[in-house]
Design an enzyme around this catalytic site. Structure first.
Site, PDB file in Angstrom:
ATOM      1  N   ASP A 104      54.169  21.623  68.060  1.00 44.45           N
ATOM      2  CA  ASP A 104      55.559  21.693  68.511  1.00 44.45           C
ATOM      3  C   ASP A 104      55.564  21.521  70.025  1.00 44.45           C
ATOM      4  OD1 ASP A 104      56.039  24.629  69.824  1.00 44.45           O
ATOM      5  OD2 ASP A 104      54.561  24.745  68.213  1.00 44.45           O
ATOM      6  N   GLU A 158      43.921  26.245  59.761  1.00 47.99           N
ATOM      7  CA  GLU A 158      43.014  25.711  60.764  1.00 47.99           C
ATOM      8  C   GLU A 158      41.551  25.721  60.331  1.00 47.99           C
ATOM      9  OE1 GLU A 158      46.017  27.243  64.288  1.00 47.99           O
ATOM     10  OE2 GLU A 158      44.015  28.090  64.175  1.00 47.99           O
TER      11      GLU A 158
END
Length: 234
Positions: free
Chosen positions: A202, A17
């Site tokens: 997800d 990230e």
């Protein structure tokens, strides 16, 4: 008048990230506190301080307070999350309108789920100006792929369809992750504006073992692109 931010804090929970920030920030120095490395530099002419917090609410809270003590005047949290809103697909973006701890549960004592006992505020509102910046960046880069909504946080990886439905229906959550509400609470306690930008890696539905590894890098790139675009207009 649009707020001006002179020193911007940026946090990611995982290496994926923030690794792109290492490539683009003109680094001037680093410092280490509480085992966390902070990088100070400039991005698009703006002074930034960024770091990897680590996973979970405690890591996020400690990291956020250190950033604030280092003089940042807003905090952006970028990363991945599991979708709760059934309209969301992998790769879509959620921009926080507020954050709430879904695993704060003192309901046997008569408190609502998510309510922090004996505290005036339990749901922490993101800054409207930062929301607007993030929304404009998302619409430019990923038209039709972003929504504004409530981010739910807890020290749990959600992988149950029943829990997903419950969190969405009972708490009106758009997505779930492990850090945002802790960051939001610390920012609120210090009167520092924040926004959380999450890219869906997800659907928090039991398929995470298939989706998470495959899409984390892509989702992290998307989140970084939004942060990068925002800073150009801050």
């Amino acid at each position: 008048m649009k707020p001006s931010y002179s020193r911007i804090g940026i946090i990611g929970a995982m290496v994926e990230e923030i690794e792109l920030l290492h490539e683009h920030v003109e680094q001037s120095s680093t410092f280490v506190k509480a085992g966390i490395t902070y990088v100070e530099g400039t991005l698009h002419g703006r002074e930034v301080v960024f770091c990897k917090s680590g996973v979970g609410k405690v890591n996020a809270a400690v990291c956020t307070q250190i950033l604030i003590d280092a003089g940042v005047d807003c905090v952006l949290f970028t990363g991945v999350a599991g979708a709760l809103d059934p309209k969301l697909s992998i790769g879509d973006i959620v921009i926080s309108t507020s954050c709430l701890q879904h695993d704060m549960d003192c309901s046997p004592l008569g408190f609502a789920r998510g309510q922090i006992p004996f505290q005036e505020t339990s749901e922490f509102t993101a800054d409207p100006s930062l929301i607007d910046l993030a929304d404009k960046a998302c619409n430019l880069l990923f038209p039709g792929r972003g929504i504004k909504g409530k981010v739910l946080s807890g020290d749990q990886f959600i992988a149950s369809r029943d829990v997903v439905r419950q969190l969405h229906e009972d708490l009106n959550g758009a997505c779930t992750e492990m850090e945002g509400a802790a960051l939001a609470q610390v920012c609120a306690m210090n009167d520092v504006p924040y926004v959380v930008i999450r890219s869906m890696s997800d659907k928090a539905d039991g398929s995470a073992d298939v989706n998470f590894a495959e899409f984390t890098k892509e989702a992290s790139v998307n989140s970084h692109r939004i942060i990068d675009e925002m800073i150009q207009h801050m």
